[in-house]
Scaffold this active site. Structure first.
Site, PDB file in Angstrom:
ATOM      1  CG  HIS A 157      25.776   5.973   4.649  1.00 10.46           C
ATOM      2  ND1 HIS A 157      26.550   6.106   5.778  1.00 10.46           N
ATOM      3  CD2 HIS A 157      26.226   4.873   4.001  1.00 10.46           C
ATOM      4  CE1 HIS A 157      27.431   5.122   5.827  1.00 10.46           C
ATOM      5  NE2 HIS A 157      27.258   4.361   4.763  1.00 10.46           N
TER       6      HIS A 157
HETATM    7  S1  FES Z   1      25.158   9.175   6.851  1.00 12.71           S
HETATM    8 FE1  FES Z   1      26.242   7.383   7.368  1.00 12.71          FE
HETATM    9  S2  FES Z   1      27.880   8.138   8.550  1.00 12.71           S
HETATM   10 FE2  FES Z   1      26.751   9.914   8.096  1.00 12.71          FE
END
Ligand code: FES
Length: 198
Positions: A157
């Site tokens: 993410h």
């Molecule tokens: S940003 Fe979601 S697991 Fe690392």
């Protein structure tokens, strides 16, 4: 600077393509443990790990396994250490005050380490457990800001961490990367998982 990963343990943690991937990958990577008796298994799972860091060159990273988790040892160059000052204002918790992944007292400093040169951190994102990728090269590149100074990018993410494992502001990861208990047995030997002499 090099973003080459050195792995003397023959096992590498591949970039997780899903967030369950990091933990699953580690479980598969230690099949030999299944041949142990339950008490041997418990001991192996919790045992401290001795690491020889004598071959690690400036700018390189070594990955070892401790308690089923990837632990990174990064030997930072003087330029990389300098970059930690430049990013302070962009970090969510520059002094490691947050407690979800408490930082040991001896690593509560700008470098998050005992010796500035060596960063020792658990390579698992504090958001949902993916293993971030090395992005040691400074400068503009995909998925990173133009003023990037080197660090880690979580592919799941987009959380970003500096070369001390400190998370940048306004990212999904709520905390810095964990610094495991560790100590130096000598200049060339680290013990991961224990931080005081028995
Ligand atoms: S940003 Fe979601 S697991 Fe690392």
């Amino acid at each position: 600077m090099s973003d080459q990963q050195v792995d003397h343990g023959k096992r590498t943690w591949l970039i997780a393509t899903s967030c369950a991937g990091a933990v699953g990958g580690v479980a598969v990577a230690v099949p030999f443990i299944s041949t142990f008796s339950p008490s041997e298994r418990a001991k192996a799972a919790g045992a401290a790990v001795e690491v020889d860091i004598s071959a690690l060159k400036p700018g390189e990273k070594l990955t070892v396994e401790w308690r089923g988790k990837p632990v990174w040892i990064v030997r930072r160059t003087p330029e990389q250490l300098e970059s930690l000052k430049a990013t302070e204002s962009q970090l969510a918790d520059p002094t490691s005050a947050r407690t979800a992944y408490p930082t040991p007292e001896y690593a509560k400093n700008q470098y998050r380490s005992i010796k500035p040169e060596y960063f020792v951190g658990v390579g698992i994102c504090s958001h949902l457990g993916c293993s971030p990728s090395d992005k040691f090269q400074a400068g503009p590149q995909p998925s990173l800001p133009d003023d990037w100074h080197g660090g880690f990018l979580c592919p799941c993410h987009g959380s970003t961490f500096d070369l001390a494992g400190r998370v940048f502001k306004n990212k999904p990861a709520p905390d810095n990367l964990e610094v495991p208990p560790h100590m130096y047995l000598s200049d060339a030997k680290l013990l991961i998982g224990e931080d005081k002499k028995a």
